[in-house]
Enzyme design. Structure first.
Site: not given
Ligand code: BG6
Length: 520
Positions: A177, A211, A264, A269, A369
């Site tokens: 992605k 996950k 992002d 997600h 973030k």
């Molecule tokens: C990624 C994003 O897809 O997922 C990042 O590009 C983000 O910005 C990350 O930090 C978060 O993943 P996880 O597994 O740490 O929650």
């Protein structure tokens, strides 16, 4: 994930009784973007996990491709360092780290250069002969998205996209992605990808789907008889999905300026989580059926009304703040970020799924973030008890029940309900019934999520990968909002101090509906 086959391709992998762990057929993994962050942080540790678990096939080999002038030896060293850096490997396992990187190769060239693909082709043929990799190839695009079209184009024109021997070997491509940056570019990219690969060769990855807790959502919903009857508008008041991150944008200023939080995190997600929470039960546990239901529910999401976007969406950006006595820079002060940037680092949305099950139930999504901690959680808030029986005892209100699904960290679930405090008076207090992975299974899931997905791809199981129609629907939903935000620029952008729970406007946003964000 154990599954039933979606395509004929499946028959090419070793078959074992359903439920048994399967080891894929021999293959070579080709990583484009091999000197980058994703390879080091996620792919290499995931391959190491698979190797330690004995799940990599015999003869498995890796070819790294990137412009960075490494040799195969430097690439091997980098892989070994990455495992030691990102996984807690005891020194007694160092031999295993060395063994796992035994067959590693590197091609230092420009992705736009046709000679790189000639080299790749001969190296692949060589490995098939030397290592018995059988002509099977897993190609992983771990590069910045701008390289996807050129790499896919070359793979197509050089014949590398086609299985080496039709019907006997497989070639699959994993695409990271973000898949496009809006509806038009995603469709264009899809056109390019489908020009070179058949759809059943394409694996669009969203690592959240790998996950453990996310995979468990299906089992929780459809492997238990007691939840489904109240999983609907009659019993559920609203649902919240929160994906909070403590980290900022790290060294990804250039990417993030182009992307922003919604592209992002939410487009992929968070919407994946939403689809798993809201989808109807699939007719069978099979990749096509599961992905059909995910897309079906995406189709039912109401378009965000653009005449009053602030009622449905909030965007924020972090300014300077503090955490544990340490100063955190403002987003605009991060490297490669414009000092006037209007890119969002926080987003909250209210969505409705217009179908019989979910009509009028709001789904509040938020992600950001530089929030106080890294936590991903889904909260299902049930309707209030219809009648306050205990009024006469001095109890003036009772908290509605809720179910929290802890995606990470502290993986598990907890159901909040009300209980009488022991004693001679009728006093009521919320309590929780908890399931923690650590207690039930002896340990919290120790995975990067990528190993499940890499293994599934080698086995030809696309269930946990995102199908083209889902990507399209996700962009269809969000592109108008993103365009509107772009037009509005600074207007409507809120700010929050780094290390806090987002802009005050996000609190007002949900409180206007008489609800509150779940404390995380
Ligand atoms: C990624 C994003 O897809 O997922 C990042 O590009 C983000 O910005 C990350 O930090 C978060 O993943 P996880 O597994 O740490 O929650």
């Amino acid at each position: 994930m154990i599954f039933m086959p979606e395509t004929k391709e499946k028959e090419l992998t070793e078959s074992q009784p359903s439920g048994a762990q399967r080891v894929p057929a021999p293959c070579v993994m080709v990583i484009f973007g091999a000197s980058g962050d994703l390879t080091e942080r996620k792919l290499v540790p995931a391959l190491y996990y698979l190797s330690r678990a004995g799940l990599l096939p015999k003869g498995f080999s890796v070819i790294g491709c990137a412009k960075t002038p490494y040799t195969s030896e430097t690439f091997r060293d980098k892989m070994q360092q990455a495992v030691k850096k990102y996984l807690d490997v005891p020194s007694s396992d160092y031999q295993a780290v060395n063994d796992f990187t035994q067959d590693v190769h590197y091609i230092a060239d420009d992705f736009g250069n046709p000679t790189a693909y000639d080299q790749l082709k001969s190296l692949l043929d060589h490995l098939d002969n030397q290592r018995g990799t059988g002509g099977n190839r897993l190609i992983y695009l771990a590069t910045p998205p701008s390289f996807f079209p050129v790499i896919v184009g070359h793979l197509g024109s050089t014949g590398l996209a086609q299985p080496k021997q039709q019907g006997e070997t497989w070639t699959r491509i994993v695409i990271e992605k973000p898949f496009g940056r809006d509806l038009t570019s995603a469709r264009e990219l899809n056109g390019i990808v489908n020009g070179a690969f058949k759809e059943d060769q394409v694996y669009r990855i969203d690592h959240y789907l790998g996950k453990e807790t996310v995979q468990n959502l299906l089992v929780f919903r459809f492997g238990n008889g007691i939840f489904e009857p109240f999983w609907n508008r009659r019993y559920i008041d609203h649902v919240q999905i929160a994906v909070a991150e403590e980290i900022g944008i790290e060294n990804r200023g250039a990417y993030y300026e182009e992307a922003g939080l919604v592209r992002d995190m939410i487009q992929n997600h968070v919407l994946s989580l939403l689809s798993l929470i809201t989808m109807e039960p699939p007719a069978i546990f099979e990749a096509g059926a599961v992905r059909d239901e995910k897309s079906q529910v995406m189709r039912a999401i109401r378009a965000i009304p653009l005449d009053r976007p602030s009622e449905f969406a909030v965007r924020g950006q972090y300014v300077e703040g503090w955490t544990e006595g340490q100063k955190l820079p403002a987003y605009r002060a991060e490297p490669k970020v414009s000092p006037q940037s209007t890119t969002e680092t926080y987003g909250a949305l209210k969505l409705f799924v217009d179908n019989w099950r979910w009509a009028d139930v709001p789904f509040y999504l938020r992600a950001g973030k530089r929030l106080p901690k890294r936590i991903s959680e889904i909260t299902v808030k049930f309707r209030r008890a219809p009648h306050l029986l205990f009024r006469g005892t001095g109890t003036t209100s009772i908290e509605p029940n809720h179910l929290s699904i802890h995606i990470q960290p502290d993986e598990g679930m907890s159901l909040m309900f009300n209980a009488k405090i022991p004693g001679t008076t009728m006093k009521i207090q919320p309590v929780t019934m908890n399931f923690r992975y650590e207690d039930a299974f002896g340990a919290a899931p120790q995975t990067t999520a990528y190993e499940t997905l890499l293994l599934d791809c080698m086995l030809g199981d696309p269930m946990l990968f995102t199908r083209a129609d889902f990507v399209d629907l996700a962009w269809e939903l969000l592109t108008p909002l993103l365009n509107r935000w772009k037009e509005d620029g600074r207007k409507g952008l809120s700010f929050y101090e780094a290390g806090t729970w987002g802009p005050p406007e996000a609190d007002a946003f949900i409180e206007r509906d008489g609800r509150k964000w779940q404390e995380l």
